[in-house]
Design a protein around this motif. Structure first.
Motif, PDB file in Angstrom:
ATOM      1  N   VAL A  47      15.536   8.043 -26.081  1.00  0.00           N
ATOM      2  CA  VAL A  47      15.684   8.131 -24.635  1.00  0.00           C
ATOM      3  C   VAL A  47      15.414   9.553 -24.173  1.00  0.00           C
ATOM      4  CG1 VAL A  47      17.377   6.250 -24.516  1.00  0.00           C
ATOM      5  CG2 VAL A  47      18.158   8.617 -24.781  1.00  0.00           C
ATOM      6  N   SER A  48      15.104   9.688 -22.872  1.00  0.00           N
ATOM      7  CA  SER A  48      15.023  10.996 -22.214  1.00  0.00           C
ATOM      8  C   SER A  48      16.297  11.202 -21.414  1.00  0.00           C
ATOM      9  CB  SER A  48      13.805  11.072 -21.293  1.00  0.00           C
ATOM     10  OG  SER A  48      12.607  10.922 -22.019  1.00  0.00           O
ATOM     11  N   ASP A  93      14.845  12.473 -26.776  1.00  0.00           N
ATOM     12  CA  ASP A  93      13.471  12.976 -26.841  1.00  0.00           C
ATOM     13  C   ASP A  93      13.039  13.343 -25.420  1.00  0.00           C
ATOM     14  OD1 ASP A  93      10.849  13.602 -27.250  1.00  0.00           O
ATOM     15  OD2 ASP A  93      10.196  11.572 -27.770  1.00  0.00           O
ATOM     16  N   ASN A  94      13.077  14.650 -25.106  1.00  0.00           N
ATOM     17  CA  ASN A  94      12.729  15.125 -23.762  1.00  0.00           C
ATOM     18  C   ASN A  94      11.341  15.752 -23.730  1.00  0.00           C
ATOM     19  OD1 ASN A  94      15.146  14.326 -22.552  1.00  0.00           O
ATOM     20  ND2 ASN A  94      16.188  16.226 -23.138  1.00  0.00           N
ATOM     21  N   SER A  95      10.447  15.255 -24.563  1.00  0.00           N
ATOM     22  CA  SER A  95       9.095  15.816 -24.599  1.00  0.00           C
ATOM     23  C   SER A  95       8.312  15.514 -23.323  1.00  0.00           C
ATOM     24  CB  SER A  95       8.336  15.278 -25.810  1.00  0.00           C
ATOM     25  OG  SER A  95       8.271  13.843 -25.774  1.00  0.00           O
ATOM     26  N   VAL A  96       8.651  14.413 -22.628  1.00  0.00           N
ATOM     27  CA  VAL A  96       7.971  14.068 -21.374  1.00  0.00           C
ATOM     28  C   VAL A  96       8.915  14.384 -20.225  1.00  0.00           C
ATOM     29  CG1 VAL A  96       6.904  12.245 -20.019  1.00  0.00           C
ATOM     30  CG2 VAL A  96       6.661  12.251 -22.511  1.00  0.00           C
ATOM     31  N   PRO A  97       8.601  15.383 -19.379  1.00  0.00           N
ATOM     32  CA  PRO A  97       9.515  15.749 -18.291  1.00  0.00           C
ATOM     33  C   PRO A  97       9.575  14.667 -17.221  1.00  0.00           C
ATOM     34  CG  PRO A  97       7.459  16.968 -18.099  1.00  0.00           C
ATOM     35  CD  PRO A  97       7.397  16.224 -19.405  1.00  0.00           C
ATOM     36  N   VAL A  98      10.719  14.584 -16.576  1.00  0.00           N
ATOM     37  CA  VAL A  98      10.943  13.623 -15.493  1.00  0.00           C
ATOM     38  C   VAL A  98      10.873  14.355 -14.163  1.00  0.00           C
ATOM     39  CG1 VAL A  98      12.596  12.017 -14.477  1.00  0.00           C
ATOM     40  CG2 VAL A  98      12.352  12.142 -16.950  1.00  0.00           C
ATOM     41  N   SER A  99      10.162  13.777 -13.187  1.00  0.00           N
ATOM     42  CA  SER A  99      10.035  14.399 -11.869  1.00  0.00           C
ATOM     43  C   SER A  99      11.397  14.470 -11.198  1.00  0.00           C
ATOM     44  CB  SER A  99       9.057  13.603 -11.006  1.00  0.00           C
ATOM     45  OG  SER A  99       8.922  14.193  -9.742  1.00  0.00           O
ATOM     46  N   ASN A 100      11.755  15.678 -10.719  1.00  0.00           N
ATOM     47  CA  ASN A 100      13.061  15.886 -10.090  1.00  0.00           C
ATOM     48  C   ASN A 100      12.911  16.914  -8.983  1.00  0.00           C
ATOM     49  OD1 ASN A 100      15.822  15.613  -9.689  1.00  0.00           O
ATOM     50  ND2 ASN A 100      16.336  17.226 -11.154  1.00  0.00           N
ATOM     51  N   SER A 135      25.356   1.585 -27.186  1.00  0.00           N
ATOM     52  CA  SER A 135      24.155   1.742 -28.014  1.00  0.00           C
ATOM     53  C   SER A 135      24.022   3.184 -28.501  1.00  0.00           C
ATOM     54  CB  SER A 135      22.905   1.349 -27.219  1.00  0.00           C
ATOM     55  OG  SER A 135      22.915  -0.010 -26.876  1.00  0.00           O
ATOM     56  N   ARG A 136      23.595   3.326 -29.777  1.00  0.00           N
ATOM     57  CA  ARG A 136      23.314   4.656 -30.310  1.00  0.00           C
ATOM     58  C   ARG A 136      21.935   5.109 -29.840  1.00  0.00           C
ATOM     59  NH1 ARG A 136      23.840   4.674 -36.568  1.00  0.00           N
ATOM     60  NH2 ARG A 136      23.374   6.876 -36.156  1.00  0.00           N
ATOM     61  N   VAL A 137      21.790   6.407 -29.590  1.00  0.00           N
ATOM     62  CA  VAL A 137      20.533   6.936 -29.036  1.00  0.00           C
ATOM     63  C   VAL A 137      20.158   8.211 -29.764  1.00  0.00           C
ATOM     64  CG1 VAL A 137      20.915   5.943 -26.745  1.00  0.00           C
ATOM     65  CG2 VAL A 137      21.751   8.243 -27.243  1.00  0.00           C
ATOM     66  N   VAL A 138      18.876   8.555 -29.624  1.00  0.00           N
ATOM     67  CA  VAL A 138      18.359   9.845 -30.049  1.00  0.00           C
ATOM     68  C   VAL A 138      17.572  10.406 -28.871  1.00  0.00           C
ATOM     69  CG1 VAL A 138      16.304   8.773 -31.069  1.00  0.00           C
ATOM     70  CG2 VAL A 138      16.976  11.081 -31.756  1.00  0.00           C
ATOM     71  N   ASP A 176      27.439  16.211 -16.806  1.00  0.00           N
ATOM     72  CA  ASP A 176      27.242  15.006 -17.618  1.00  0.00           C
ATOM     73  C   ASP A 176      25.770  14.871 -17.990  1.00  0.00           C
ATOM     74  OD1 ASP A 176      29.897  14.366 -17.495  1.00  0.00           O
ATOM     75  OD2 ASP A 176      29.693  12.892 -15.889  1.00  0.00           O
ATOM     76  N   ARG A 177      25.524  14.436 -19.242  1.00  0.00           N
ATOM     77  CA  ARG A 177      24.148  14.196 -19.676  1.00  0.00           C
ATOM     78  C   ARG A 177      23.814  12.726 -19.423  1.00  0.00           C
ATOM     79  NH1 ARG A 177      20.326  16.709 -22.654  1.00  0.00           N
ATOM     80  NH2 ARG A 177      21.740  18.426 -23.157  1.00  0.00           N
ATOM     81  N   ILE A 178      22.771  12.505 -18.640  1.00  0.00           N
ATOM     82  CA  ILE A 178      22.429  11.160 -18.159  1.00  0.00           C
ATOM     83  C   ILE A 178      21.065  10.756 -18.690  1.00  0.00           C
ATOM     84  CG2 ILE A 178      22.227   9.701 -16.118  1.00  0.00           C
ATOM     85  CD1 ILE A 178      24.972  10.971 -16.432  1.00  0.00           C
ATOM     86  N   VAL A 179      20.932   9.489 -19.060  1.00  0.00           N
ATOM     87  CA  VAL A 179      19.653   8.945 -19.527  1.00  0.00           C
ATOM     88  C   VAL A 179      18.722   8.764 -18.329  1.00  0.00           C
ATOM     89  CG1 VAL A 179      18.521   6.979 -20.628  1.00  0.00           C
ATOM     90  CG2 VAL A 179      20.733   7.799 -21.477  1.00  0.00           C
ATOM     91  N   THR A 180      17.481   9.242 -18.462  1.00  0.00           N
ATOM     92  CA  THR A 180      16.496   9.114 -17.389  1.00  0.00           C
ATOM     93  C   THR A 180      15.335   8.188 -17.742  1.00  0.00           C
ATOM     94  OG1 THR A 180      15.350  11.098 -18.184  1.00  0.00           O
ATOM     95  CG2 THR A 180      17.011  11.395 -16.449  1.00  0.00           C
ATOM     96  N   ALA A 181      15.171   7.854 -19.005  1.00  0.00           N
ATOM     97  CA  ALA A 181      14.097   6.945 -19.422  1.00  0.00           C
ATOM     98  C   ALA A 181      14.534   6.225 -20.686  1.00  0.00           C
ATOM     99  CB  ALA A 181      12.794   7.703 -19.664  1.00  0.00           C
TER     100      ALA A 181
END
Length: 400
Positions: free
Chosen positions: A69-70, A384-391, A379-382, A365-370
C-alpha cells in the motif's frame, strides 16, 4: 328388512401370516421411507460438516501475505474558509460599435479579432456630399464675416442702425453653426474605437448601407475581466470589497485565476434571497472570455485549524466514509508487524486534492492512500511510497 344397520367394507392383503389390512401396509411403507431419508440426510450432512471443518482448519493455519500500500501522514493545516458560488464572466468594458448616421460603408480599416487602441478608425462612411455642403457653408461664413465687419464700421460712424448690425451678427453666427453641424456629421461618419480592446467578428461588408444603431463589430476590453456571482443573504456579513477570490472554468481544467471582490450590491434579490457580487480578475493573457461559466471561491477572513488528507485516502460508501490507519505491533518473534484498522471519519470542505477531516483521526496518523481495495480490518501491509499521491490545495487558501 334390516334398518339402522351400516355395512363397513375393508380391503385385505393375503400373505404367509394371513390377511393384513391394506391401510396398515401403506402406513408402514411411509414410515420406512421417512427413516431412510433421515438416515441419508444425516450421513451426507456429516460428510459436508467434516469437510467444512477441515477447510476451516486449513484456512486458520494459513497466513495471508502482506498487501502493498501507499501511505501519507495526516497533517494539521490552517485553512481560511471559502464561500463557494457560481458566476458568469463579462468584459470590464464591452460595446457593439454601431453607425451613428445613415450611409454607405466606403472603408473598413480592421480585421476580425484584431486588437485596437482607443481612437483607431475602424470604418468610414460616404461623406462626399457633406464635404461639398461644408465648402458652400464655409463660403457663407466668410461672406457673413465681411458683412458683419462692414456693419460694425457703419454703426461706429452712425451710418447704420443697431438692428442692421445685430442682423449681420446673427447671419454670421448661423452660418458658423451650420458649417459646424456638417463637420459633426462628417466626424460621425468616421467610426472609431472608443477604448482599447479586441474586436469580434465583422458584421458588415464594404459598400453596405447601414442605418443608425446598426452593429458593425463587437469590441471587448479583455485585459481585466469581471465575474458576477451571488452569495446567500446569510453570508453577506462575511464578505467585503477587497477579499481575494479565485475562479475556475471548464475550458482550462486544473487552472485557477486570481482576483478580488470589487463591489457588493446594496440590495437582496427578493426572488432568490441572495446578493450579487462583482469580482475583478486579471486577464492579461486574454484566456478568459465574456459569457464563460465559472466556479468562484471567495476566501473569508476567519481561519481554522483542520486535519487534511488526500481525497484518494477516503473510502466513500452509503454507510459512512472511512480510512485505513496503519498500526504497528510486535509479533512473537520480536519483529515489527504493520496492520490496518478501519476508522470511520467525518469529512468537511475540499480544497483541490485535499479534504478536511472533521473527526475520526488526528494529525500524525499514517493513512493508506492506495491499495484499499485489497484490505480488510486487521490486514497486514507493507508500505511502498514510490508513486507519489496528488495532495495539492487551491492557491487562494495559501496564507502568505
Amino acid at each position: 328388512m334390516v334398518s339402522g344397520l351400516s355395512v363397513r367394507h375393508k380391503l385385505f392383503i393375503k400373505n404367509n401370516w394371513g390377511l393384513i389390512p391394506l391401510s396398515f401396509t401403506i402406513e408402514s411403507m411411509i414410515k420406512r421411507m421417512i427413516l431412510m431419508l433421515l438416515a441419508v440426510g444425516v450421513f451426507f450432512g456429516s460428510i459436508f460438516g467434516w469437510k467444512a471443518y477441515q477447510a476451516g482448519q486449513m484456512m486458520s493455519g494459513m497466513e495471508m501475505p502482506p498487501v502493498s500500500v501507499s501511505t501519507t501522514i495526516a497533517t494539521s493545516e490552517t485553512w481560511s474558509p471559502v464561500l463557494d458560488s457560481v458566476g458568469t464572466l463579462r468584459a470590464s468594458q464591452g460595446v457593439d460599435i454601431t453607425a451613428r448616421e445613415a450611409g454607405m460603408i466606403t472603408e473598413l480599416r480592421f480585421a476580425s479579432g484584431e486588437a485596437v487602441a482607443a481612437g483607431d478608425v475602424l470604418a468610414q462612411q460616404y461623406v462626399e456630399d457633406e464635404h461639398a455642403r461644408l465648402a458652400a457653408l464655409e463660403a457663407d461664413v466668410r461672406l457673413a464675416e465681411l458683412n458683419l465687419g462692414r456693419s460694425e464700421d457703419l454703426l461706429n460712424k452712425s451710418l447704420n442702425s443697431q438692428f442692421d448690425y445685430d442682423k449681420s451678427k446673427t447671419d454670421r453666427d448661423r452660418a458658423v453653426a451650420q458649417a459646424r453641424s456638417v463637420r459633426l456629421t462628417i466626424d460621425k461618419k468616421t467610426i472609431r474605437a472608443p477604448f482599447a480592446g479586441r474586436l469580434g467578428i465583422r458584421q458588415v461588408d464594404l459598400g453596405e448601407y447601414v442605418e443608425p444603431g446598426e452593429p458593425i463589430v463587437r469590441l471587448e476590453a479583455l485585459d481585466t475581466i469581471l465575474v458576477d456571482f451571488p452569495v446567500p443573504q446569510r453570508s453577506v456579513g462575511l464578505v467585503h470589497a477587497g477579499q481575494p477570490l479565485i475562479i475556475r472554468v471548464d475550458a482550462y481544467p486544473g487552472r485557477e485565476f486570481s482576483g478580488q471582490v470589487m463591489a457588493i450590491s446594496p440590495q437582496v434579490r427578493a426572488q432568490t434571497r441572495d446578493v450579487r457580487l462583482e469580482g475583478l480578475v486579471n486577464n492579461k493573457t486574454e484566456e478568459l472570455l465574456p459569457g464563460m461559466f465559472a466556479e468562484v471561491a471567495t476566501r473569508l477572513p476567519v481561519q481554522e485549524e483542520v486535519v487534511t488528507l488526500p481525497q484518494s485516502a477516503i473510502t466513500y460508501s452509503p454507510y459512512g466514509d472511512s480510512v485505513f490507519v496503519i498500526r504497528e505491533s510486535v509479533d512473537d518473534n520480536g519483529e515489527t508487524v504493520l496492520a490496518v484498522d478501519t476508522l470511520y471519519v467525518q469529512t468537511g470542505d475540499m480544497r483541490g486534492d485535499q479534504v478536511a477531516i472533521v473527526s475520526g483521526i488526528t494529525a500524525g496518523d499514517r493513512i493508506v492512500t492506495a491499495g484499499q481495495i485489497k484490505l480488510r480490518n486487521g490486514s497486514r501491509v507493507v508500505i511502498d511510497n514510490s508513486v507519489p499521491v496528488s495532495n495539492r490545495a487551491i492557491s487562494v487558501l495559501d496564507d502568505g
